[in-house]
Design an enzyme around this catalytic site. Structure first.
Site, PDB file in Angstrom:
ATOM      1  N   GLY A  36     -25.676   2.781 -16.733  1.00 31.89           N
ATOM      2  CA  GLY A  36     -26.633   2.024 -17.545  1.00 31.89           C
ATOM      3  C   GLY A  36     -26.768   2.653 -18.927  1.00 31.89           C
ATOM      4  CG  HIS A  37     -28.594   6.515 -19.371  1.00 30.25           C
ATOM      5  ND1 HIS A  37     -28.667   7.045 -18.104  1.00 30.25           N
ATOM      6  CD2 HIS A  37     -29.869   6.411 -19.807  1.00 30.25           C
ATOM      7  CE1 HIS A  37     -29.934   7.267 -17.793  1.00 30.25           C
ATOM      8  NE2 HIS A  37     -30.690   6.880 -18.797  1.00 30.25           N
ATOM      9  CD  GLN A  61     -41.333   8.795 -20.821  1.00 25.84           C
ATOM     10  OE1 GLN A  61     -41.039   9.009 -21.992  1.00 25.84           O
ATOM     11  NE2 GLN A  61     -40.659   7.925 -20.078  1.00 25.84           N
ATOM     12  CG  ASP A 150     -36.838   1.140 -18.254  1.00 27.71           C
ATOM     13  OD1 ASP A 150     -37.460   1.232 -17.188  1.00 27.71           O
ATOM     14  OD2 ASP A 150     -35.823   1.809 -18.504  1.00 27.71           O
ATOM     15  CD  GLN A 153     -38.678   2.697 -22.297  1.00 31.32           C
ATOM     16  OE1 GLN A 153     -39.336   3.585 -21.773  1.00 31.32           O
ATOM     17  NE2 GLN A 153     -37.355   2.736 -22.299  1.00 31.32           N
ATOM     18  CG  MET A 184     -26.591   1.167 -12.431  1.00 30.18           C
ATOM     19  SD  MET A 184     -25.161   2.038 -13.004  1.00 30.18           S
ATOM     20  CE  MET A 184     -23.921   1.210 -12.038  1.00 30.18           C
ATOM     21  CB  SER A 185     -33.031   3.430 -11.901  1.00 27.23           C
ATOM     22  OG  SER A 185     -34.074   4.383 -11.939  1.00 27.23           O
ATOM     23  CB  SER A 186     -32.472   8.646 -13.802  1.00 36.26           C
ATOM     24  OG  SER A 186     -31.808   8.349 -15.000  1.00 36.26           O
TER      25      SER A 186
HETATM   26  O1  PAF Z   1     -36.267   5.008 -21.002  1.00 35.25           O
HETATM   27  C1  PAF Z   1     -36.328   6.252 -21.073  1.00 35.25           C
HETATM   28  O2  PAF Z   1     -35.445   6.974 -20.597  1.00 35.25           O
HETATM   29  C2  PAF Z   1     -37.531   6.881 -21.758  1.00 35.25           C
HETATM   30  O3  PAF Z   1     -38.690   6.178 -21.513  1.00 35.25           O
HETATM   31  C3  PAF Z   1     -37.313   7.108 -23.267  1.00 35.25           C
HETATM   32  C4  PAF Z   1     -37.141   5.803 -24.009  1.00 35.25           C
HETATM   33  C5  PAF Z   1     -36.087   7.990 -23.491  1.00 35.25           C
HETATM   34  C6  PAF Z   1     -38.528   7.830 -23.860  1.00 35.25           C
HETATM   35  O4  PAF Z   1     -38.737   9.069 -23.259  1.00 35.25           O
END
Ligand code: PAF
Length: 288
Positions: A36-37, A61, A150, A153, A184-186
């Site tokens: 995903g990243h 956060q 997200d 976000q 996908m997510s950590s």
């Molecule tokens: O989506 C994320 O991984 C986090 O919320 C971010 C945008 C890096 C901010 O810490």
């Protein structure tokens, strides 16, 4: 690939690049990188002259009861992945430089932060907005890339950029999914084999919701009831929410207007150790 740690080094690098008239693409992350990243990184590389990825697990956060201490971290592996993508800079700031002891300023996108995940994660989006604004000020990107997994976000960052007249373009990128549809997510690494199997229901349920919409259903309550029923069959610990919201205000809508977002947050697992996963699909008249 250069690895930069200090704020001064990062700012100096960006000033030099911007002075050459080049476009800086930025992908903020908390590490534990996955496809995903990497899809965001590839978008940035395709659309920009230089690409910066930040890795910073942002304490602001995370709520007190949340997983800051266990958050997956593997800097060595992240660096290997980023080297392969041939990015220009990986920026790994130290927490004490981002949040010195006398730090006392935060930003809040007040209305949007109260919707969806904001209801159970108070302070989360304040932490996200604050760190993203700080990172924008340090990295000074032309474009910043955020994934639609997200969704809230990304909407909040859009609002932040508009409200504070920031000189950065937010680029929204599609959700990347595993073969069975799980976004996908950590945090997927927290799931046991059984939970991992159950979690694939999220996308199936969202697709079912989208099919109902495509076949003419407009009542959110009907769509949500069926989505919840499908998810419940997998015995999750708790459905935090299943909602249909306006894509810009994130307010709940009782009739699906287009475009709306059908979004879910669900805890999988037993006892205290649960994993909260989120996912969404956009409902629009183009039959998406
Ligand atoms: O989506 C994320 O991984 C986090 O919320 C971010 C945008 C890096 C901010 O810490």
């Amino acid at each position: 690939m250069e690895a930069l740690q200090s704020l001064l080094e990062m700012k100096t690098w960006s000033q030099k690049i911007r002075a050459q008239g080049l476009i800086i693409g930025f992908v903020p992350t908390m590490g534990a990188l996955h496809e995903g990243h990497l899809s965001l990184v590839r978008q940035a590389k395709k659309n920009c002259d230089r690409t910066v990825v930040s890795i910073f697990v942002n304490p602001l956060q995370f709520g007190l009861e949340e997983d800051l201490d266990q958050y997956p971290q593997n800097l060595e592996h992240d660096f290997e992945l980023l080297k392969k993508e041939n990015i220009d800079v990986v920026f790994v700031p130290k927490p004490k430089e981002i949040y010195p002891l006398d730090f006392q300023t935060a930003v809040e996108v007040s209305g949007l932060s109260k919707q969806l995940c904001g209801k159970s994660r108070s302070g989360h989006f304040r932490g996200v907005a604050t760190v993203v604004l700080k990172l924008f000020n340090i990295v000074n990107p032309t474009k910043a890339f955020f994934g639609n997994k997200d969704f809230q976000q990304r909407v909040i960052i859009d609002r932040l950029v508009k409200d504070l007249h920031l000189d950065v373009e937010v680029v929204a990128c599609p959700i990347v999914r595993e073969a069975d549809g799980l976004a996908m997510s950590s945090r997927n690494v927290y799931l046991s084999i059984e939970e991992r199997k159950s979690a694939s229901v999220l996308y199936r349920a969202l697709q079912h919701g989208r099919r109902l919409f495509q076949s003419g259903e407009r009542r959110s309550s009907k769509i949500i009831a069926q989505v919840r029923e499908m998810i419940d069959k997998e015995n999750p610990k708790h459905i935090d929410y299943a909602q249909v919201c306006d894509v810009e205000t994130l307010e709940e809508v009782s009739e699906v207007q287009t475009p709306s977002v059908l979004a879910v947050a669900v805890h999988f697992g037993q006892g205290d150790k649960t994993t909260r996963l989120i996912d969404n699909v956009v409902l629009d008249s183009n039959g998406e």
